[in-house]
Write an enzyme that holds these catalytic residues in place. Structure first.
Site, PDB file in Angstrom:
ATOM      1  N   ASN A   1      42.002  46.937  37.772  1.00 37.87           N
ATOM      2  CA  ASN A   1      42.485  45.557  37.844  1.00 37.87           C
ATOM      3  C   ASN A   1      41.363  44.705  38.426  1.00 37.87           C
ATOM      4  O   ASN A   1      41.114  44.742  39.629  1.00 37.87           O
ATOM      5  CB  ASN A   1      43.736  45.517  38.739  1.00 37.87           C
ATOM      6  CG  ASN A   1      44.255  44.107  38.949  1.00 37.87           C
ATOM      7  OD1 ASN A   1      43.765  43.162  38.304  1.00 37.87           O
ATOM      8  ND2 ASN A   1      45.217  43.957  39.841  1.00 37.87           N
ATOM      9  N   TRP A   2      40.713  43.988  37.557  1.00 34.19           N
ATOM     10  CA  TRP A   2      39.538  43.208  38.000  1.00 34.19           C
ATOM     11  C   TRP A   2      39.942  41.955  38.765  1.00 34.19           C
ATOM     12  O   TRP A   2      39.101  41.261  39.307  1.00 34.19           O
ATOM     13  CB  TRP A   2      38.668  42.839  36.786  1.00 34.19           C
ATOM     14  CG  TRP A   2      38.033  44.019  36.102  1.00 34.19           C
ATOM     15  CD1 TRP A   2      38.136  45.341  36.465  1.00 34.19           C
ATOM     16  CD2 TRP A   2      37.202  43.998  34.933  1.00 34.19           C
ATOM     17  NE1 TRP A   2      37.415  46.132  35.586  1.00 34.19           N
ATOM     18  CE2 TRP A   2      36.834  45.325  34.643  1.00 34.19           C
ATOM     19  CE3 TRP A   2      36.728  42.970  34.099  1.00 34.19           C
ATOM     20  CZ2 TRP A   2      36.015  45.657  33.556  1.00 34.19           C
ATOM     21  CZ3 TRP A   2      35.923  43.297  33.016  1.00 34.19           C
ATOM     22  CH2 TRP A   2      35.567  44.629  32.759  1.00 34.19           C
ATOM     23  N   LYS A   3      41.214  41.630  38.746  1.00 29.70           N
ATOM     24  CA  LYS A   3      41.728  40.427  39.435  1.00 29.70           C
ATOM     25  C   LYS A   3      40.912  39.202  38.988  1.00 29.70           C
ATOM     26  O   LYS A   3      40.509  39.140  37.832  1.00 29.70           O
ATOM     27  CB  LYS A   3      41.728  40.651  40.952  1.00 29.70           C
ATOM     28  CG  LYS A   3      42.482  41.952  41.318  1.00 29.70           C
ATOM     29  CD  LYS A   3      42.738  42.117  42.781  1.00 29.70           C
ATOM     30  CE  LYS A   3      43.500  43.425  43.023  1.00 29.70           C
ATOM     31  NZ  LYS A   3      43.863  43.642  44.409  1.00 29.70           N
TER      32      LYS A   3
ATOM     33  N   GLU B   1      50.140  40.469  44.562  1.00 31.31           N
ATOM     34  CA  GLU B   1      49.458  39.185  44.756  1.00 31.31           C
ATOM     35  C   GLU B   1      50.208  38.064  44.039  1.00 31.31           C
ATOM     36  O   GLU B   1      50.116  36.899  44.434  1.00 31.31           O
ATOM     37  CB  GLU B   1      47.990  39.304  44.295  1.00 31.31           C
ATOM     38  CG  GLU B   1      47.179  40.082  45.327  1.00 31.31           C
ATOM     39  CD  GLU B   1      45.984  40.825  44.781  1.00 31.31           C
ATOM     40  OE1 GLU B   1      45.559  40.563  43.644  1.00 31.31           O
ATOM     41  OE2 GLU B   1      45.462  41.701  45.517  1.00 31.31           O
TER      42      GLU B   1
ATOM     43  N   GLY C   1      43.142  45.895  49.180  1.00 33.67           N
ATOM     44  CA  GLY C   1      41.959  45.123  49.535  1.00 33.67           C
ATOM     45  C   GLY C   1      41.620  45.152  51.008  1.00 33.67           C
ATOM     46  O   GLY C   1      40.802  44.358  51.472  1.00 33.67           O
TER      47      GLY C   1
ATOM     48  N   SER D   1      43.178  50.275  47.979  1.00 33.67           N
ATOM     49  CA  SER D   1      41.916  50.759  48.564  1.00 33.67           C
ATOM     50  C   SER D   1      41.486  52.133  48.047  1.00 33.67           C
ATOM     51  O   SER D   1      40.829  52.881  48.760  1.00 33.67           O
ATOM     52  CB  SER D   1      41.999  50.739  50.094  1.00 33.67           C
ATOM     53  OG  SER D   1      42.204  49.413  50.562  1.00 33.67           O
TER      54      SER D   1
ATOM     55  N   GLY E   1      41.577  48.188  42.368  1.00 29.63           N
ATOM     56  CA  GLY E   1      41.090  46.817  42.425  1.00 29.63           C
ATOM     57  C   GLY E   1      39.593  46.786  42.661  1.00 29.63           C
ATOM     58  O   GLY E   1      38.791  46.976  41.747  1.00 29.63           O
ATOM     59  N   GLY E   2      39.198  46.585  43.913  1.00 27.52           N
ATOM     60  CA  GLY E   2      37.787  46.394  44.266  1.00 27.52           C
ATOM     61  C   GLY E   2      36.844  47.432  43.683  1.00 27.52           C
ATOM     62  O   GLY E   2      35.764  47.088  43.164  1.00 27.52           O
TER      63      GLY E   2
HETATM   64  P1  13P Z   1      42.184  47.348  45.945  1.00 31.64           P
HETATM   65  O1  13P Z   1      41.837  48.623  45.200  1.00 31.64           O
HETATM   66  O2  13P Z   1      41.062  46.354  45.973  1.00 31.64           O
HETATM   67  O3  13P Z   1      42.780  47.640  47.268  1.00 31.64           O
HETATM   68  O4  13P Z   1      43.337  46.638  45.076  1.00 31.64           O
HETATM   69  C1  13P Z   1      44.428  47.375  44.678  1.00 31.64           C
HETATM   70  C2  13P Z   1      45.198  46.587  43.704  1.00 31.64           C
HETATM   71  O5  13P Z   1      45.817  45.598  44.056  1.00 31.64           O
HETATM   72  C3  13P Z   1      45.168  47.012  42.307  1.00 31.64           C
HETATM   73  O6  13P Z   1      46.092  46.294  41.558  1.00 31.64           O
END
Ligand code: 13P
Length: 267
Positions: free
Chosen positions: A9-11, A96, A172, A212, A233-234
């Site tokens: 998920n690149w957000k 989010e 995150g 994370s 995510g990250g």
């Molecule tokens: P992180 O891996 O950055 O904690 O984000 C997780 C996330 O929200 C994936 O959708």
């Protein structure tokens, strides 16, 4: 046996050139089998990233969809539009959006329905806040979110779903939930799915962990009982980090399959 699924998920990250380069590197490094991989770039890069992924095993996903197929909804993107752009998957109910944008449980149910109507595979996110965990209500919150998200799913559609357990406090933050937090929650989600649709149908549904996950902790997380993959995510923003997680899932899936074939039970 469920094939593990790793979704990136690149957000709201990447500009077009970086998105294309990242997708190209993931396409080139993704293994030929043993794990499914989905990339969820920002909407504006779906076309460009889809072009890179076309003909490869790496799938394209949206980060959200509107609950209606079309209409006067400024700034929104519908499930049929995602399909038209080449997507096969879509994240719904990400925390989010639940928390920053105030999306209620019931809306997530309508979005899941919209995704299925468009023939997308929804990745339904659930997860409690730190306050809810401290109050001892994590499981009740997550199951409430699950029930609402699945309220309009027909039993025959169950195998097209995935879930992602993403504790809000682990997203995150660099704080990963511990095995004692992850395993019982995945078991509770699995039990609810089995109760809803029966183990045969619900058995195909993958339950991912998110929060994370990175190259260092992926081996341990992906080996946990009931963890069928990760929503990342990250760490999905570099190909090295993301592909290391993909490889951890492939290895974990392969070793779980061999344990099953030796009659040693599932993960
Ligand atoms: P992180 O891996 O950055 O904690 O984000 C997780 C996330 O929200 C994936 O959708």
């Amino acid at each position: 046996m469920r094939t593990p699924l790793i979704a990136g998920n690149w957000k709201m990250n990447t500009l077009r050139a970086g998105a294309v380069a990242l997708a190209r590197a993931v396409r080139e490094g993704a293994p030929a089998d043993g794990v499914e991989v989905v990339l969820c770039p920002p909407f504006v890069h779906l076309g460009a990233v889809g072009e890179v992924l076309r003909g490869s095993r790496v799938r394209l996903g949206g980060q959200d969809c509107h609950e209606k197929p079309e209409g006067a909804f400024t700034g929104s993107v519908s499930a049929p539009m995602l399909v038209d752009a080449g997507a096969t998957d879509v994240i719904v109910g990400h925390s989010e959006r639940r928390h920053a944008l105030g999306e209620p449980d019931a809306l997530v149910g309508f979005k899941t329905r919209a995704a299925l109507d468009a023939r997308l595979a929804p990745i339904v996110c659930v997860g409690e806040t730190i306050e809810e965990r401290k109050a001892g209500s994590s499981e009740a919150v997550v199951l409430r979110q699950l029930d609402a998200a699945l309220a309009h799913v027909r039993p025959a559609e169950a195998p097209r779903l995935s879930l992602a357990y993403e504790p809000v406090w682990a997203i995150g933050t660099g704080v990963v939930a511990t095995p004692r937090e992850i395993v019982p929650m995945h078991a509770a989600l699995r039990a609810r799915l089995d109760a809803l649709w029966g183990a045969d149908r619900a058995g195909a549904i993958r339950i991912l962990y998110g929060g994370s996950v990175n190259a260092k902790n992926a081996d341990e997380i992906l080996a946990l009982a009931g963890v069928d993959g990760a929503l990342v995510g990250g760490a999905s923003l570099t190909s090295e980090g993301f592909l290391a997680i993909v490889e951890a899932a492939r290895k974990g899936g392969a070793s779980a399959a061999s344990r099953v074939s030796r009659g040693e039970g599932t993960r």
